[in-house]
Design a protein around this motif. Structure first.
Motif, PDB file in Angstrom:
ATOM      1  N   GLN A 169       0.798  -1.222   0.000  1.00  0.00           N
ATOM      2  CA  GLN A 169       0.000   0.000   0.000  1.00  0.00           C
ATOM      3  C   GLN A 169       0.839   1.285   0.000  1.00  0.00           C
ATOM      4  OE1 GLN A 169      -3.427  -0.021   2.799  1.00  0.00           O
ATOM      5  NE2 GLN A 169      -2.740  -2.074   3.320  1.00  0.00           N
ATOM      6  N   TYR A 170       2.064   1.218   0.534  1.00  0.00           N
ATOM      7  CA  TYR A 170       2.869   2.415   0.724  1.00  0.00           C
ATOM      8  C   TYR A 170       4.284   2.220   0.198  1.00  0.00           C
ATOM      9  CZ  TYR A 170      -0.912   3.547   3.967  1.00  0.00           C
ATOM     10  OH  TYR A 170      -2.146   3.779   4.512  1.00  0.00           O
ATOM     11  N   THR A 171       4.883   3.310  -0.246  1.00  0.00           N
ATOM     12  CA  THR A 171       6.291   3.286  -0.642  1.00  0.00           C
ATOM     13  C   THR A 171       7.168   3.275   0.601  1.00  0.00           C
ATOM     14  OG1 THR A 171       6.520   5.695  -0.664  1.00  0.00           O
ATOM     15  CG2 THR A 171       5.708   4.649  -2.697  1.00  0.00           C
ATOM     16  N   ASP A 172       8.452   2.974   0.423  1.00  0.00           N
ATOM     17  CA  ASP A 172       9.378   3.026   1.558  1.00  0.00           C
ATOM     18  C   ASP A 172       9.441   4.429   2.140  1.00  0.00           C
ATOM     19  OD1 ASP A 172      10.061   0.345   1.570  1.00  0.00           O
ATOM     20  OD2 ASP A 172      11.801   0.601   0.256  1.00  0.00           O
ATOM     21  N   GLU A 173       9.394   5.439   1.277  1.00  0.00           N
ATOM     22  CA  GLU A 173       9.424   6.819   1.761  1.00  0.00           C
ATOM     23  C   GLU A 173       8.228   7.106   2.661  1.00  0.00           C
ATOM     24  OE1 GLU A 173       9.704  11.415   0.047  1.00  0.00           O
ATOM     25  OE2 GLU A 173       9.111   9.774  -1.284  1.00  0.00           O
ATOM     26  N   GLN A 174       7.056   6.626   2.269  1.00  0.00           N
ATOM     27  CA  GLN A 174       5.856   6.840   3.073  1.00  0.00           C
ATOM     28  C   GLN A 174       5.892   6.038   4.368  1.00  0.00           C
ATOM     29  OE1 GLN A 174       3.159   5.642  -0.006  1.00  0.00           O
ATOM     30  NE2 GLN A 174       2.776   7.744  -0.698  1.00  0.00           N
ATOM     31  N   ILE A 175       6.450   4.841   4.314  1.00  0.00           N
ATOM     32  CA  ILE A 175       6.559   4.015   5.514  1.00  0.00           C
ATOM     33  C   ILE A 175       7.483   4.668   6.539  1.00  0.00           C
ATOM     34  CG2 ILE A 175       7.466   1.806   6.386  1.00  0.00           C
ATOM     35  CD1 ILE A 175       6.417   0.568   3.725  1.00  0.00           C
ATOM     36  N   ASP A 176       8.498   5.366   6.058  1.00  0.00           N
ATOM     37  CA  ASP A 176       9.455   6.010   6.964  1.00  0.00           C
ATOM     38  C   ASP A 176       9.053   7.429   7.363  1.00  0.00           C
ATOM     39  OD1 ASP A 176      11.350   3.913   7.230  1.00  0.00           O
ATOM     40  OD2 ASP A 176      12.154   4.377   5.238  1.00  0.00           O
ATOM     41  N   ALA A 177       8.047   7.981   6.728  1.00  0.00           N
ATOM     42  CA  ALA A 177       7.657   9.372   6.985  1.00  0.00           C
ATOM     43  C   ALA A 177       6.800   9.494   8.241  1.00  0.00           C
ATOM     44  CB  ALA A 177       6.901   9.925   5.789  1.00  0.00           C
ATOM     45  N   TYR A 178       6.901  10.645   8.890  1.00  0.00           N
ATOM     46  CA  TYR A 178       6.040  10.989  10.026  1.00  0.00           C
ATOM     47  C   TYR A 178       4.843  11.742   9.446  1.00  0.00           C
ATOM     48  CZ  TYR A 178      10.087   9.605  12.755  1.00  0.00           C
ATOM     49  OH  TYR A 178      11.128   8.887  13.304  1.00  0.00           O
ATOM     50  N   GLN A 179       3.814  10.993   9.104  1.00  0.00           N
ATOM     51  CA  GLN A 179       2.760  11.549   8.267  1.00  0.00           C
ATOM     52  C   GLN A 179       1.791  12.459   9.029  1.00  0.00           C
ATOM     53  OE1 GLN A 179       1.189   9.077   5.101  1.00  0.00           O
ATOM     54  NE2 GLN A 179       2.712   7.492   5.524  1.00  0.00           N
ATOM     55  N   VAL A 180       1.562  12.191  10.307  1.00  0.00           N
ATOM     56  CA  VAL A 180       0.752  13.121  11.102  1.00  0.00           C
ATOM     57  C   VAL A 180       1.486  14.452  11.223  1.00  0.00           C
ATOM     58  CG1 VAL A 180      -0.305  13.557  13.353  1.00  0.00           C
ATOM     59  CG2 VAL A 180      -0.358  11.250  12.373  1.00  0.00           C
ATOM     60  N   LYS A 181       2.788  14.386  11.432  1.00  0.00           N
ATOM     61  CA  LYS A 181       3.607  15.590  11.497  1.00  0.00           C
ATOM     62  C   LYS A 181       3.504  16.392  10.198  1.00  0.00           C
ATOM     63  CE  LYS A 181       8.393  16.997  12.558  1.00  0.00           C
ATOM     64  NZ  LYS A 181       8.589  17.925  11.430  1.00  0.00           N
ATOM     65  N   MET A 182       3.475  15.701   9.070  1.00  0.00           N
ATOM     66  CA  MET A 182       3.336  16.370   7.778  1.00  0.00           C
ATOM     67  C   MET A 182       2.043  17.172   7.710  1.00  0.00           C
ATOM     68  SD  MET A 182       4.611  13.380   5.159  1.00  0.00           S
ATOM     69  CE  MET A 182       4.043  14.296   3.723  1.00  0.00           C
ATOM     70  N   ILE A 183       0.971  16.580   8.211  1.00  0.00           N
ATOM     71  CA  ILE A 183      -0.325  17.263   8.185  1.00  0.00           C
ATOM     72  C   ILE A 183      -0.309  18.491   9.084  1.00  0.00           C
ATOM     73  CG2 ILE A 183      -2.784  17.022   8.738  1.00  0.00           C
ATOM     74  CD1 ILE A 183      -2.423  13.981   8.079  1.00  0.00           C
ATOM     75  N   VAL A 184       0.201  18.315  10.290  1.00  0.00           N
ATOM     76  CA  VAL A 184       0.234  19.424  11.247  1.00  0.00           C
ATOM     77  C   VAL A 184       1.152  20.548  10.762  1.00  0.00           C
ATOM     78  CG1 VAL A 184       0.970  20.087  13.581  1.00  0.00           C
ATOM     79  CG2 VAL A 184      -0.388  18.006  13.235  1.00  0.00           C
ATOM     80  N   ASP A 185       2.364  20.185  10.333  1.00  0.00           N
ATOM     81  CA  ASP A 185       3.363  21.197   9.972  1.00  0.00           C
ATOM     82  C   ASP A 185       3.082  21.875   8.644  1.00  0.00           C
ATOM     83  OD1 ASP A 185       4.614  20.464  12.284  1.00  0.00           O
ATOM     84  OD2 ASP A 185       6.359  19.520  11.330  1.00  0.00           O
ATOM     85  N   ASN A 186       2.541  21.124   7.683  1.00  0.00           N
ATOM     86  CA  ASN A 186       2.421  21.648   6.322  1.00  0.00           C
ATOM     87  C   ASN A 186       1.020  22.110   5.941  1.00  0.00           C
ATOM     88  OD1 ASN A 186       5.159  20.967   5.896  1.00  0.00           O
ATOM     89  ND2 ASN A 186       4.594  18.869   5.376  1.00  0.00           N
ATOM     90  N   ILE A 187       0.023  21.759   6.757  1.00  0.00           N
ATOM     91  CA  ILE A 187      -1.351  22.157   6.432  1.00  0.00           C
ATOM     92  C   ILE A 187      -1.979  22.968   7.561  1.00  0.00           C
ATOM     93  CG2 ILE A 187      -3.658  21.371   5.798  1.00  0.00           C
ATOM     94  CD1 ILE A 187      -2.430  18.876   4.596  1.00  0.00           C
TER      95      ILE A 187
END
Length: 206
Positions: A169-187
């Motif tokens: 379902q996910y790329t290695d980059e997505q598996i290693d990413a802090y995705q909640v942080k992405m939402i908070v910091d970038n949106i």
């Protein structure tokens, strides 16, 4: 044919749920206040149980996989709160966002939530949209609460070594990413629409 069940039965979640969330609610609401609480990712229902116990006049909107919702219905059956349940399948493109879309359709130009606790997928592809939908349904002065700012798929209960379908379902980059942080910091923060109340976690709508 039943949906393929890929999500694990056991996650690293305490038996009392997320205490920082219901403790914060206690700091802004009195016991008998009426407010609308939405929770995305109910799991064993313990955070919702604590909210129902502490605030008997709160209305709860609970979103998760249908089998999880079925368990929550049993666990919360003794509470007198008004509780609405929204269960989705485990199909890859099904999520609580579908229910949010229907709520928006049935409540045009209406804000109905006072508090949104986002503790579901923890992934950008689902929860970035969840944020925007919650924002449309969240009252001014209401709060949105993000769980697990520093969480990622790698090393979690959903690590692809434990749940092989994650690698599909996910790329290695997505598996290693802090995705909640992405939402908070970038949106959320750049939007200018929210005041940060609890660092990296709870934001109040201006």
């Amino acid at each position: 044919m039943p949906d393929k069940k890929w999500y694990p039965d056991s996650l690293k979640v305490g038996a009392q749920g997320t205490s920082s969330t219901y403790r914060f609610l206690e700091s802004i609401y009195k016991k008998h206040d009426e407010f609308s609480y939405a929770e995305f990712g109910v799991y064993r229902g313990d955070t919702a149980r604590n909210v129902a116990e502490r605030f008997p006049n709160a209305t709860l909107h609970l979103f998760d996989y249908q089998e999880t919702i079925d368990e929550a219905i049993i666990k919360l059956s003794k509470y007198q709160n008004k509780i609405f349940y929204y269960g989705n399948s485990q199909k890859y493109h099904d999520s609580y966002n579908w229910h949010l879309g229907k709520i928006l359709k049935n409540n045009p130009h209406t804000t109905i939530f006072d508090y949104c606790f986002l503790d579901g997928a923890h992934t950008f592809s689902i929860d970035a949209l969840t944020y925007f939908l919650c924002d449309m349904l969240l009252k001014r002065g209401g709060h949105i609460d993000f769980d697990d700012y520093a969480w990622r798929l790698r090393g979690s209960s959903l690590d692809p070594r434990k749940v092989p379908s994650i690698a599909e379902q996910y790329t290695d980059e997505q598996i290693d990413a802090y995705q909640v942080k992405m939402i908070v910091d970038n949106i959320v923060r750049p939007s200018g629409k929210y005041r940060e109340v609890v660092k990296n976690k709870i934001f109040q709508k201006l």
